[in-house]
Scaffold this motif. Structure first.
Motif, PDB file in Angstrom:
ATOM      1  N   LYS A   1      46.366  34.369  38.909  1.00 20.71           N
ATOM      2  CA  LYS A   1      45.183  33.572  38.603  1.00 20.71           C
ATOM      3  C   LYS A   1      43.936  34.453  38.493  1.00 20.71           C
ATOM      4  CE  LYS A   1      46.840  29.290  40.574  1.00 20.71           C
ATOM      5  NZ  LYS A   1      46.770  28.350  41.680  1.00 20.71           N
ATOM      6  N   THR A   2      42.827  33.802  38.161  1.00 16.44           N
ATOM      7  CA  THR A   2      41.550  34.513  38.070  1.00 16.44           C
ATOM      8  C   THR A   2      40.544  33.873  39.009  1.00 16.44           C
ATOM      9  OG1 THR A   2      41.901  35.194  35.781  1.00 16.44           O
ATOM     10  CG2 THR A   2      39.619  35.089  36.530  1.00 16.44           C
ATOM     11  N   ILE A   3      39.852  34.723  39.767  1.00  9.22           N
ATOM     12  CA  ILE A   3      38.774  34.219  40.613  1.00  9.22           C
ATOM     13  C   ILE A   3      37.441  34.654  40.007  1.00  9.22           C
ATOM     14  CG2 ILE A   3      38.899  36.224  42.191  1.00  9.22           C
ATOM     15  CD1 ILE A   3      38.036  34.337  44.470  1.00  9.22           C
ATOM     16  N   GLY A   4      36.511  33.718  39.920  1.00 10.86           N
ATOM     17  CA  GLY A   4      35.159  34.025  39.440  1.00 10.86           C
ATOM     18  C   GLY A   4      34.234  34.104  40.636  1.00 10.86           C
ATOM     19  N   ILE A   5      33.582  35.244  40.794  1.00 12.05           N
ATOM     20  CA  ILE A   5      32.645  35.386  41.918  1.00 12.05           C
ATOM     21  C   ILE A   5      31.256  35.500  41.310  1.00 12.05           C
ATOM     22  CG2 ILE A   5      32.099  36.648  44.022  1.00 12.05           C
ATOM     23  CD1 ILE A   5      34.980  37.881  43.767  1.00 12.05           C
TER      24      ILE A   5
ATOM     25  N   ASN B   1      43.284  38.355  38.371  1.00  9.20           N
ATOM     26  CA  ASN B   1      42.072  39.071  37.970  1.00  9.20           C
ATOM     27  C   ASN B   1      40.822  38.556  38.670  1.00  9.20           C
ATOM     28  OD1 ASN B   1      43.705  40.427  35.988  1.00  9.20           O
ATOM     29  ND2 ASN B   1      43.579  38.544  34.776  1.00  9.20           N
ATOM     30  N   VAL B   2      39.792  39.394  38.583  1.00 10.71           N
ATOM     31  CA  VAL B   2      38.517  39.043  39.201  1.00 10.71           C
ATOM     32  C   VAL B   2      37.436  39.113  38.131  1.00 10.71           C
ATOM     33  CG1 VAL B   2      36.831  39.659  40.982  1.00 10.71           C
ATOM     34  CG2 VAL B   2      39.279  40.119  41.363  1.00 10.71           C
ATOM     35  N   MET B   3      36.615  38.061  38.058  1.00  7.21           N
ATOM     36  CA  MET B   3      35.450  38.104  37.178  1.00  7.21           C
ATOM     37  C   MET B   3      34.204  38.160  38.061  1.00  7.21           C
ATOM     38  SD  MET B   3      34.142  35.339  34.347  1.00  7.21           S
ATOM     39  CE  MET B   3      35.002  35.816  32.877  1.00  7.21           C
TER      40      MET B   3
ATOM     41  N   ARG C   1      39.177  32.902  31.939  1.00  6.66           N
ATOM     42  CA  ARG C   1      38.780  31.615  32.531  1.00  6.66           C
ATOM     43  C   ARG C   1      39.116  31.566  34.023  1.00  6.66           C
ATOM     44  NH1 ARG C   1      37.448  26.465  29.359  1.00  6.66           N
ATOM     45  NH2 ARG C   1      36.748  25.182  31.082  1.00  6.66           N
ATOM     46  N   PRO C   2      38.102  31.595  34.893  1.00 13.53           N
ATOM     47  CA  PRO C   2      38.386  31.548  36.325  1.00 13.53           C
ATOM     48  C   PRO C   2      39.065  30.235  36.745  1.00 13.53           C
ATOM     49  CG  PRO C   2      36.169  32.373  35.971  1.00 13.53           C
ATOM     50  CD  PRO C   2      36.659  31.840  34.656  1.00 13.53           C
TER      51      PRO C   2
ATOM     52  N   PRO D   1      36.957  24.378  39.790  1.00 12.56           N
ATOM     53  CA  PRO D   1      36.498  24.077  41.145  1.00 12.56           C
ATOM     54  C   PRO D   1      35.830  25.291  41.783  1.00 12.56           C
ATOM     55  CG  PRO D   1      38.881  24.416  41.112  1.00 12.56           C
ATOM     56  CD  PRO D   1      38.421  24.430  39.669  1.00 12.56           C
ATOM     57  N   GLY D   2      34.860  25.041  42.629  1.00 11.57           N
ATOM     58  CA  GLY D   2      34.165  26.155  43.269  1.00 11.57           C
ATOM     59  C   GLY D   2      33.478  25.739  44.545  1.00 11.57           C
TER      60      GLY D   2
END
Ligand SMILES: [Zn+2]
Ligand SMILES: [Zn+2]
Length: 392
Positions: A69-73, A127-129, A155-156, A344-345
Motif C-alpha cells: 500500500k501507499t501511505i501519504g504523510i 510506498n511513502v508519499m 494514490r495514498p 481515510p486519514g
C-alpha cells in the motif's frame, strides 16, 4: 533498530534544520526558500521529488523494497503574517512574518520522517508519499494540491500528519477519534437597496435596515433549524455600508464564517443561508446575494482505523501513558481535511509544552509562544512507526 532510537540519532540535525526554517518564515503561497530547502534535503538524502506544477510545496516519493500500500504523510510549511516576540536567538528575520503555528516543526518532522523511512525502505512493503503542503493558513494549499492532481503521482491508501499543541506536555501526543476540527467557509453577502436622502424613507430602500434585520434572521438557522445536538457557528465578522448619517447608501456588504462538525449540516446550512439572504432581502424590497469564498474546508474527521494506527504506533514509541485522548473537537479548521476526500486519514497533536514554563503554553498563533524542540524526535518517531506498521 527501534524507531525512537532512529529518530533520536538525528535530533541535533533536526533542531538545526528547524531553526533555519524558523528564522526564515514565509507567507502562504510564497514559501520559495522553504521549498528550496526541502528539495535540497530530499536530494541530499536521495529521495525522489515530483513536480505537479505548483509554485511552492514539494512531493517526495519513497518506494519500498516490496510491493504494498501507499501511505501519504502530509505537513504544512507556511507561516503567519504577525511579528515574532519570543526573543529567541533564532527568532524570525522576516519582519512581520513568524512561525507561530509551528509549521516549521511540521516541515522539519516530515523532512526527517523521509530521511529515516528512506534509510529503511528495503523493509517496507509499499510506498511513502511525503506531502509538503503550502498555504494552510490561507490560500487553499490543500485544494491547490488536489487541483494539481497530486494523487495521479501515486494514490495514498491512508493519510497521517501532526500539528503542534502547546496544550500538551512535550514527550506526549494527543489523538482524537472522529470529528476533530470544524468545516470552515467564508461567506460574503451584498445587500442592495435604493439610496437617497435620509429624510425621505418613502423614496428609498435602506440596505442598512435590511442588513440589520438579516443578521438576526440568519441566527435563526442555529436556533430554529439545526439539530441542537450538532454544533455549528455562524459569525458575521465585518459589515460595511454608508458614509454619513443622512445619506442612505445603495449597498451594505458583510462577511462572515460558517463552521460545523458534520458534512451534511454544512450542506444544509449553506442552503438555509442562501434561502434566508435572498428571501429576507426580497421581503424588504431589496436584493440579497450570497457568495462563498473558494477556500472553504471540510470537517477534519479522523478515521477511527487510522487514529488507532497512530495510537498503537505511539504506544510502542512513547508508551500509552504519554497519549492524551481528546474528548472535544475544536471549531477551528485545518485544511488537511481536504485530503480526506481522497482517502481515510487522521491528524494527531504533538505536545510542545515544557512543564513549568508559561512561555510554552500561550498557544498557537501567539507571537510569544515558544515550542519545546524536544518534540521533534517524538513526532518523527510516531509517524515513522505508524508507517512501518502500515507497510508491514
Ligand atoms: Zn495556524
Ligand atoms: Zn497550523
Amino acid at each position: 533498530m527501534e524507531t525512537i532510537k532512529l529518530a533520536e540519532k538525528y535530533k541535533d540535525e533536526m533542531i538545526r534544520t528547524r531553526r533555519t526554517i524558523h528564522m526564515n518564515p514565509e507567507l502562504s503561497n510564497k514559501e520559495f526558500d522553504t521549498t528550496a530547502l526541502i528539495k535540497e534535503k530530499m536530494a541530499e538524502f536521495g529521495i525522489e521529488t515530483v513536480d505537479i506544477g505548483m509554485k511552492t510545496g514539494v512531493i517526495g516519493i519513497i518506494r519500498g523494497g516490496k510491493p504494498g500500500k501507499t501511505i501519504g504523510i502530509r505537513e504544512d510549511i507556511d507561516a503567519l503574517p504577525m511579528p515574532e516576540e519570543t526573543g529567541l536567538p533564532f527568532a524570525s528575520k522576516n519582519e512581520g512574518v513568524c512561525h507561530s503555528c509551528g509549521h516549521d516543526i511540521h516541515t522539519t518532522t516530515l523532512i526527517y520522517v523521509g530521511k529515516i523511512l528512506n534509510e529503511i525502505k528495503d523493509e517496507l512493503c509499499g510506498n511513502v508519499m511525503l506531502i509538503f503542503q503550502p498555504a494552510e493558513e490561507g490560500g487553499g494549499g490543500a485544494s491547490q494540491m488536489a487541483a494539481h492532481k497530486y494523487y495521479e503521482v501515486m494514490r495514498p491508501d491512508m493519510y497521517i500528519g501532526l500539528h503542534v499543541s502547546p496544550a500538551i506536555p512535550v514527550g506526549s501526543i494527543g489523538v482524537k477519534y472522529g470529528a476533530s476540527g470544524g468545516s470552515a467557509d467564508t461567506f460574503n453577502i451584498t445587500v442592495t437597496g435604493v439610496g437617497g436622502h435620509g429624510a425621505h424613507p418613502e423614496n428609498f430602500v435602506s440596505p442598512v435596515t435590511i442588513a440589520a434585520y438579516l443578521i438576526t434572521q440568519m441566527e435563526t438557522i442555529l436556533a430554529r433549524e439545526n439539530d441542537p445536538r450538532k454544533p455549528a457557528v455562524l459569525t458575521v465578522g465585518s459589515i460595511h455600508g454608508g458614509t454619513k448619517g443622512n445619506i442612505v447608501p445603495d449597498q451594505v456588504v458583510m462577511q462572515g464564517t460558517m463552521r460545523t462538525l458534520d458534512a451534511q449540516l454544512r450542506t444544509d446550512m449553506k442552503a438555509a443561508l442562501k434561502r434566508i439572504v435572498e428571501g429576507c432581502c426580497a421581503t424588504m424590497r431589496g436584493k440579497g446575494v450570497l457568495e462563498w469564498e473558494s477556500d472553504g474546508v471540510p470537517v477534519l474527521y479522523n478515521d477511527e482505523t487510522v487514529t488507532q494506527c497512530i495510537y498503537d504506533a505511539a504506544a510502542k514509541v512513547i508508551g500509552e501513558d504519554h497519549i492524551v485522548i481528546g474528548k472535544q473537537p475544536s471549531m477551528g479548521s485545518e485544511d488537511f481535511s481536504v485530503f480526506f476526500d481522497y482517502g481515510p486519514g487522521a491528524q494527531f497533536s504533538l505536545g510542545t509544552q515544557t512543564p513549568g514554563k508559561p512561555e510554552t503554553a500561550y498557544g498557537i498563533h501567539n507571537a510569544r509562544n515558544v515550542f519545546d524542540e524536544d518534540c521533534l524526535p517524538v513526532g518523527v518517531a510516531v509517524i515513522v512507526q505508524a508507517a512501518r506498521d502500515f507497510l508491514k
